[in-house]
Scaffold this motif. Structure first.
Motif, short mmCIF file in Angstrom:
data_model
loop_
_atom_site.label_atom_id
_atom_site.label_comp_id
_atom_site.label_asym_id
_atom_site.label_seq_id
_atom_site.Cartn_x
_atom_site.Cartn_y
_atom_site.Cartn_z
N LYS A 122 -13.50 12.33 49.69
CA LYS A 122 -12.84 13.20 50.64
C LYS A 122 -11.40 13.52 50.15
O LYS A 122 -10.56 12.79 49.26
N GLU A 123 -10.84 14.57 50.55
CA GLU A 123 -9.66 15.26 50.19
C GLU A 123 -8.59 14.77 50.49
O GLU A 123 -7.63 14.17 49.80
N ILE A 124 -8.41 14.90 52.04
CA ILE A 124 -7.13 14.59 52.57
C ILE A 124 -7.53 13.30 53.50
O ILE A 124 -8.39 13.12 54.26
N PHE A 125 -6.64 12.20 53.28
CA PHE A 125 -6.56 11.09 54.05
C PHE A 125 -5.66 10.98 55.12
O PHE A 125 -4.34 11.54 54.86
N THR A 126 -5.94 10.61 56.32
CA THR A 126 -4.82 10.16 57.20
C THR A 126 -3.79 8.82 56.77
O THR A 126 -4.62 8.18 55.92
N MET A 184 -5.68 9.79 45.53
CA MET A 184 -6.06 10.09 46.95
C MET A 184 -5.18 11.23 47.66
O MET A 184 -5.59 11.83 48.59
N LYS A 185 -4.46 11.99 46.84
CA LYS A 185 -3.61 13.20 47.01
C LYS A 185 -2.82 12.93 48.34
O LYS A 185 -2.84 13.87 48.99
N LEU A 186 -2.10 11.88 48.26
CA LEU A 186 -1.05 11.58 49.35
C LEU A 186 0.26 12.30 48.85
O LEU A 186 0.50 12.18 47.64
#
Length: 158
Positions: free
Chosen positions: A2-6, A35-37
């Protein structure tokens, strides 16, 4: 993946990551980057992990030193270098090395050295000596211990 995590999803995922085995800040930060945070969320996650005791550098350093010595039979030099590569402070490295008793360290070293010496099939004594020393030095044992041991083994097997 998954690209974007909450923030909540990221915290759950990274809590699981830290609960599975002790991690250092560097490993967790790399995981959060993957995780691209963004850096604001990363800081919040790191603060949460430290507050909830999922992330503890001292605990990581101690279990790393114990595990690498007992399971992989690494010497202190290799353990120190690997911990430095993970950005662990010298103070924590010193604490971690106290996890390995001098008796256990000596026993592991002698067992490993004798097992390796007996398993070597090299007939040329100089080549055998070099291969033996290189092996133990690569494992992170102190050169004075290695050279003393090779002299003992050469004398006892002559």
């Amino acid at each position: 993946m998954k690209e974007i995590f909450t923030l909540k999803e990221a915290i759950q995922k990274i809590e699981h990551f830290c609960a599975y085995q002790d991690r250092c800040h560097k490993e967790v930060t790399e995981k959060l980057w993957s995780m691209k945070l963004d850096s604001d969320k990363m800081d919040l996650v790191l603060v949460h992990l430290i507050a909830e005791n999922f992330l503890n550098e001292e605990r990581f350093a101690c279990s790393f030193a114990r595990g690498k010595h007992r399971i992989k039979c690494w010497g202190k030099i290799r353990i120190i270098n690997e911990l430095k590569a993970k950005n662990i402070s010298q103070t924590l490295i010193n604490i971690a090395l106290k996890e390995i008793s001098p008796e256990e360290y000596a026993t592991t070293f002698h067992t490993l050295a004798e097992r390796h010496w007996e398993s070597m099939r090299e007939t040329n004594s100089l080549k055998k000596r070099k291969k033996f020393c290189d092996y133990l030095l690569r494992r992170g044992y102190e050169s004075n211990l290695v050279y003393e041991k090779v002299r003992d083994l050469e004398n006892s097997f002559q």
